[in-house]
Design a protein around this motif. Structure first.
Motif, PDB file in Angstrom:
ATOM      1  N   TYR A   6       0.818  -1.214   0.000  1.00 38.80           N
ATOM      2  CA  TYR A   6       0.000   0.000   0.000  1.00 38.80           C
ATOM      3  C   TYR A   6       0.856   1.271   0.000  1.00 38.80           C
ATOM      4  CZ  TYR A   6      -3.481  -3.573   0.737  1.00 38.80           C
ATOM      5  OH  TYR A   6      -4.245  -4.697   0.587  1.00 38.80           O
ATOM      6  N   ARG A   7       0.287   2.382   0.473  1.00 43.37           N
ATOM      7  CA  ARG A   7       0.926   3.684   0.260  1.00 43.37           C
ATOM      8  C   ARG A   7       2.312   3.771   0.887  1.00 43.37           C
ATOM      9  NH1 ARG A   7      -2.519   8.995   1.152  1.00 43.37           N
ATOM     10  NH2 ARG A   7      -3.547   7.966  -0.604  1.00 43.37           N
ATOM     11  N   ARG A   8       2.430   3.337   2.121  1.00 43.38           N
ATOM     12  CA  ARG A   8       3.734   3.458   2.773  1.00 43.38           C
ATOM     13  C   ARG A   8       4.795   2.671   2.007  1.00 43.38           C
ATOM     14  NH1 ARG A   8       4.217   2.607   9.166  1.00 43.38           N
ATOM     15  NH2 ARG A   8       2.667   4.271   8.982  1.00 43.38           N
ATOM     16  N   GLY A   9       4.453   1.450   1.625  1.00 46.06           N
ATOM     17  CA  GLY A   9       5.399   0.639   0.871  1.00 46.06           C
ATOM     18  C   GLY A   9       5.729   1.253  -0.478  1.00 46.06           C
ATOM     19  N   GLY A  10       4.700   1.758  -1.161  1.00 41.97           N
ATOM     20  CA  GLY A  10       4.927   2.375  -2.462  1.00 41.97           C
ATOM     21  C   GLY A  10       5.841   3.581  -2.372  1.00 41.97           C
ATOM     22  N   LEU A  11       5.621   4.419  -1.355  1.00 41.54           N
ATOM     23  CA  LEU A  11       6.442   5.622  -1.203  1.00 41.54           C
ATOM     24  C   LEU A  11       7.874   5.285  -0.784  1.00 41.54           C
ATOM     25  CD1 LEU A  11       3.881   8.046   0.482  1.00 41.54           C
ATOM     26  CD2 LEU A  11       4.746   8.124  -1.868  1.00 41.54           C
ATOM     27  N   ILE A  12       8.019   4.256   0.044  1.00 41.58           N
ATOM     28  CA  ILE A  12       9.371   3.836   0.436  1.00 41.58           C
ATOM     29  C   ILE A  12      10.150   3.351  -0.785  1.00 41.58           C
ATOM     30  CG2 ILE A  12      10.669   2.041   1.671  1.00 41.58           C
ATOM     31  CD1 ILE A  12       8.607   2.288   3.931  1.00 41.58           C
TER      32      ILE A  12
END
Length: 207
Positions: A128-134
């Motif tokens: 999700y978002r956190r993983g994608g941004l990392i």
């Protein structure tokens, strides 16, 4: 709860979902790397001697090692306890492979920078978002570092390539890096938004 993800790593439901997604990730990795191998063979089909250029040996090595690493992932999949960390490790290794592919296929002139975007999409779907941004952040770092190291001759330009080096101005380098980084983060935000909306819809249906 893992610091890498806002979802609980020990949830049976999350584990089952991640297992399925990881299998698709490994399958897609094999498809992409097979396509890359096939494209390389077709491009050099007319000149058999081209198959033995130094940079192609490097590319073949990357492709073969990707197959081997994917087999190792498959073997470990049912044995790993924390699938969220395992997901990050797989995608981080993918970023390393992508960076190597870009390096041996022309650096700033390589057409394969889009492979970072595929890793970001995978991260956004899996984590999700956190993983994608990392992963978007690490993709930005790896790409900028590679182009910067080549520009300042910290590493040799396009290892094993036979074509002449094209000299770019600092503004062109900055523009190229900026465009790619913008694309990385835009992909992470859009894909993670869609993934989270899908997860939300599934949860609402269950309720």
């Amino acid at each position: 709860m893992s610091v890498l993800s806002p979802i609980p790593a020990d949830s049976p439901e999350i584990r089952e979902e991640l297992l399925l997604k990881l299998k698709w990730l490994m399958f897609s990795r094999v498809i992409i790397i097979t396509f890359l191998l096939g494209a390389t063979i077709l491009i050099n089909f007319k000149e058999k001697s081209a198959y033995f250029q130094p940079y192609l040996f490097s590319l073949y090595g990357i492709i073969i090692s990707t197959y081997l690493v994917t087999l190792i992932y498959l073997f470990l999949l049912s044995r790993v306890k924390n699938l969220i960390v395992f997901s990050y490790l797989q995608i981080f290794f993918d970023l390393a492979y992508v960076t190597a592919i870009i390096y041996v296929t022309g650096g700033i002139e390589s057409i394969f920078s889009f492979l970072y975007i595929l890793s970001i999409i995978n991260a956004s779907i899996l984590l999700y978002r956190r993983g994608g941004l990392i992963i978007a952040s690490f993709s930005s770092f790896f790409y900028a570092a590679l182009i910067g190291f080549e520009y300042y001759s910290i590493i040799p330009f396009s290892f094993g390539q036979t074509f002449p080096k094209v000299v770019y101005s600092p503004s062109q380098i900055l523009y190229n890096i900026s465009i790619n980084i913008t694309g990385f983060y835009a992909t992470a935000l859009l894909t993670s938004f869609l993934a989270e909306q899908l997860r939300k819809s599934k949860n609402e249906l269950k309720e």
